[in-house]
Scaffold this motif. Sequence first.
Motif, mmCIF file in Angstrom:
data_model
loop_
_atom_site.group_PDB
_atom_site.id
_atom_site.type_symbol
_atom_site.label_atom_id
_atom_site.label_comp_id
_atom_site.label_asym_id
_atom_site.label_seq_id
_atom_site.Cartn_x
_atom_site.Cartn_y
_atom_site.Cartn_z
ATOM 1 N N LEU A 142 0.853 -1.189 0.000
ATOM 2 C CA LEU A 142 0.000 0.000 0.000
ATOM 3 C C LEU A 142 0.882 1.230 0.000
ATOM 4 O O LEU A 142 1.812 1.340 0.785
ATOM 5 N N ASN A 143 0.575 2.170 -0.897
ATOM 6 C CA ASN A 143 1.312 3.416 -1.001
ATOM 7 C C ASN A 143 0.302 4.551 -0.907
ATOM 8 O O ASN A 143 -0.605 4.636 -1.732
ATOM 9 N N ARG A 144 0.459 5.422 0.060
ATOM 10 C CA ARG A 144 -0.508 6.499 0.302
ATOM 11 C C ARG A 144 -0.712 7.399 -0.911
ATOM 12 O O ARG A 144 -1.799 7.893 -1.165
ATOM 13 N N GLU A 145 0.322 7.635 -1.681
ATOM 14 C CA GLU A 145 0.243 8.551 -2.826
ATOM 15 C C GLU A 145 0.147 7.836 -4.165
ATOM 16 O O GLU A 145 0.323 8.455 -5.196
ATOM 17 N N GLY A 146 -0.105 6.532 -4.161
ATOM 18 C CA GLY A 146 -0.121 5.820 -5.433
ATOM 19 C C GLY A 146 -1.013 4.596 -5.406
ATOM 20 O O GLY A 146 -1.910 4.475 -4.574
ATOM 21 N N PRO A 147 -0.752 3.674 -6.320
ATOM 22 C CA PRO A 147 -1.593 2.496 -6.457
ATOM 23 C C PRO A 147 -1.293 1.430 -5.403
ATOM 24 O O PRO A 147 -0.317 1.523 -4.671
ATOM 25 N N VAL A 148 -2.137 0.416 -5.374
ATOM 26 C CA VAL A 148 -1.891 -0.768 -4.564
ATOM 27 C C VAL A 148 -1.139 -1.743 -5.465
ATOM 28 O O VAL A 148 -1.580 -2.027 -6.581
ATOM 29 N N LEU A 149 0.002 -2.217 -5.010
ATOM 30 C CA LEU A 149 0.794 -3.166 -5.781
ATOM 31 C C LEU A 149 0.493 -4.573 -5.274
ATOM 32 O O LEU A 149 0.609 -4.844 -4.085
ATOM 33 N N VAL A 150 0.101 -5.453 -6.199
ATOM 34 C CA VAL A 150 -0.297 -6.811 -5.850
ATOM 35 C C VAL A 150 0.477 -7.785 -6.727
ATOM 36 O O VAL A 150 0.605 -7.568 -7.935
ATOM 37 N N GLU A 151 0.989 -8.868 -6.105
ATOM 38 C CA GLU A 151 1.651 -9.901 -6.890
ATOM 39 C C GLU A 151 0.618 -10.602 -7.751
ATOM 40 O O GLU A 151 -0.451 -10.970 -7.272
#
Length: 84
Positions: A3-12
Amino acid sequence: MVLNREGPVLVEGPVEVVGDDGTTARSDRFLVAICTCRRSRAYPWCDTSHRRRKPAEPRESRPDGRSHQNQNQNHDHDQEGGEA
């Protein structure tokens, strides 16, 4: 998941996303960026549209909950001879 407050959610990946309307989007990439700002033209996938958004500036607040900026405006008004 990242989780990045200023960006996207990165998921494998691979990833399957089900939208509010029931549509399904699938990506077989090893790492998928899921849009959280809803500005992406490739929604639900991130296209970095969030980078154009200006982050909110932090506001300092006083113990009474008013901001210092408001205090300065009132102080300027007092100097001009107005009532506080």
